[in-house]
Design an enzyme around this catalytic site. Structure first.
Site, PDB file in Angstrom:
ATOM      1  CG  ASP A  77      -9.182  14.441  -3.928  1.00 33.66           C
ATOM      2  OD1 ASP A  77      -9.575  15.505  -4.446  1.00 33.66           O
ATOM      3  OD2 ASP A  77      -9.024  14.298  -2.705  1.00 33.66           O
ATOM      4  N   GLY A  78      -9.165  11.387  -7.498  1.00 37.01           N
ATOM      5  CA  GLY A  78      -8.542  10.427  -8.399  1.00 37.01           C
ATOM      6  C   GLY A  78      -8.359  10.984  -9.797  1.00 37.01           C
ATOM      7  CG  ASP A 180      -1.347  -7.582   4.016  1.00 42.64           C
ATOM      8  OD1 ASP A 180      -0.675  -8.604   4.252  1.00 42.64           O
ATOM      9  OD2 ASP A 180      -2.565  -7.508   4.238  1.00 42.64           O
ATOM     10  CB  THR A 191      -5.756  13.533   3.846  1.00 40.03           C
ATOM     11  OG1 THR A 191      -5.473  14.069   2.549  1.00 40.03           O
ATOM     12  CG2 THR A 191      -5.320  14.535   4.903  1.00 40.03           C
ATOM     13  CB  ALA A 192      -4.841   9.526   0.134  1.00 37.90           C
ATOM     14  CE1 TYR A 193      -4.081   1.353   1.245  1.00 42.09           C
ATOM     15  CE2 TYR A 193      -2.207   1.500  -0.239  1.00 42.09           C
ATOM     16  CZ  TYR A 193      -3.086   0.740   0.510  1.00 42.09           C
ATOM     17  OH  TYR A 193      -2.966  -0.620   0.508  1.00 42.09           O
ATOM     18  CB  SER A 194      -0.592   7.433   4.354  1.00 43.19           C
ATOM     19  OG  SER A 194       0.111   7.487   5.584  1.00 43.19           O
ATOM     20  CB  SER A 196      -7.230   4.303   4.893  1.00 39.30           C
ATOM     21  OG  SER A 196      -6.269   3.721   4.037  1.00 39.30           O
ATOM     22  CB  ALA A 215      -2.155  -5.500   7.249  1.00 35.31           C
TER      23      ALA A 215
END
Length: 294
Positions: A77-78, A180, A191-194, A196, A215
């Protein structure tokens, strides 16, 4: 299908020499069909010099300097996100061939290369329009592409102190995050960074985007979903007097006090999908929902 030869521009991952057989197979299949093939310059050099793939019948290009009917992304995906940043306003359909890991966007497996090419020549496919978001600043312009298919985030640069992110939605104060960072994601990026960081999964074409803190200092602060027509304004304070702006992972230092604006981009990314591929079946497979792991 027109008798005019189809033109393909290929982007790829330069760190997977063991998977070059997929690239060789793709090039062979395209050339046998009489297609005009161009390969992004760095990837072409990698294929030629590192893996020994014969690229003599192809041309090369740099960045967004290509003219094609279809774009092919070979990697995960990247790699597809990188290709999408170069496609930009061209809105050329992108085919994601998954030689990476998870692959929510790059759904075509190397074993399906011939099938997807047959589908293209027979006009037997669907195009999914994925909304994009963009970043603007009131200071110096960023050196990177301002458009994101997945997400835009503001993040701390140092390892110790969190940052303060005053957030407004359509000019109305929402909250000042002590965290952070803060992620603003599209449905595609949900479904990516969010995800997680505890964000929700958002179905494509929902017409919304999500603000997910990274965080957060307060347990009461949770992700919030807003209309994708909203304009989000961020003002960041940091002990280091700067922070990172990350656009689909392409990060750049920004000075404290810079006003960052995130809003919907004026165009979409078009991703080609085989007719037998469906969002919820892909979601079940990738998330392993219902899998019995005993």
């Amino acid at each position: 299908m027109s008798e005019k030869p189809l033109r393909f521009a290929i982007f790829g991952n330069n760190y997977q020499p063991q998977k070059s057989v997929s690239a060789a197979r793709l090039l062979s299949s395209l050339l046998k069909r009489g297609a005009h093939v161009s390969i992004e310059n760095n990837f072409r050099m990698f294929l030629t010099e590192v893996t020994g793939v014969d690229c003599t019948a192809t041309q090369s290009f740099e960045g967004s300097r290509f003219d094609a009917d279809y774009v092919i992304s070979m990697g995960g995906d990247g790699t597809l996100l990188k290709a999408a940043s170069y496609v930009g306003e061209k809105q050329t359909p992108i085919i994601g061939v998954n030689t990476g890991r998870l692959g929510f966007l790059a759904q075509t497996m190397p074993s399906e290369i011939d099938q997807i090419l047959d589908d293209i020549w027979n006009d037997n496919y669907d195009i999914d329009a994925h909304s994009m978001i963009m970043l603007e600043t009131d200071g110096l312009p960023l050196n990177t592409c301002p458009y994101a298919l997945n997400d835009i985030a503001v993040l701390k640069r140092d390892n110790a102190s969190m940052i303060s992110i005053r957030t407004e939605v359509n000019g109305e104060h929402l909250v000042t995050y002590q965290a952070d960072g803060l992620i603003i994601s599209t449905p595609t990026g949900s479904t990516a960074y969010s995800l997680s960081n505890g964000g929700p999964i958002i179905v494509p074409r929902s017409g919304i985007m999500c603000l997910t803190p990274v965080a957060p200092h307060s347990l009461n602060v949770r992700p919030i979903v807003i209309s994708d027509d909203s304009v989000v304004t961020l003002t960041v304070e940091s002990r280091s007097h700067n922070f990172l702006a990350a656009i689909d992972g392409r990060s750049e230092k920004v000075l404290e006090g810079t006003i960052v604006t995130v809003k919907k981009a004026p165009f979409v990314t078009r991703i080609l999908r085989q007719k037998n591929k469906r969002y919820f079946s892909t979601l079940r497979e990738k998330m392993m929902w219902g899998a019995q792991r005993r």
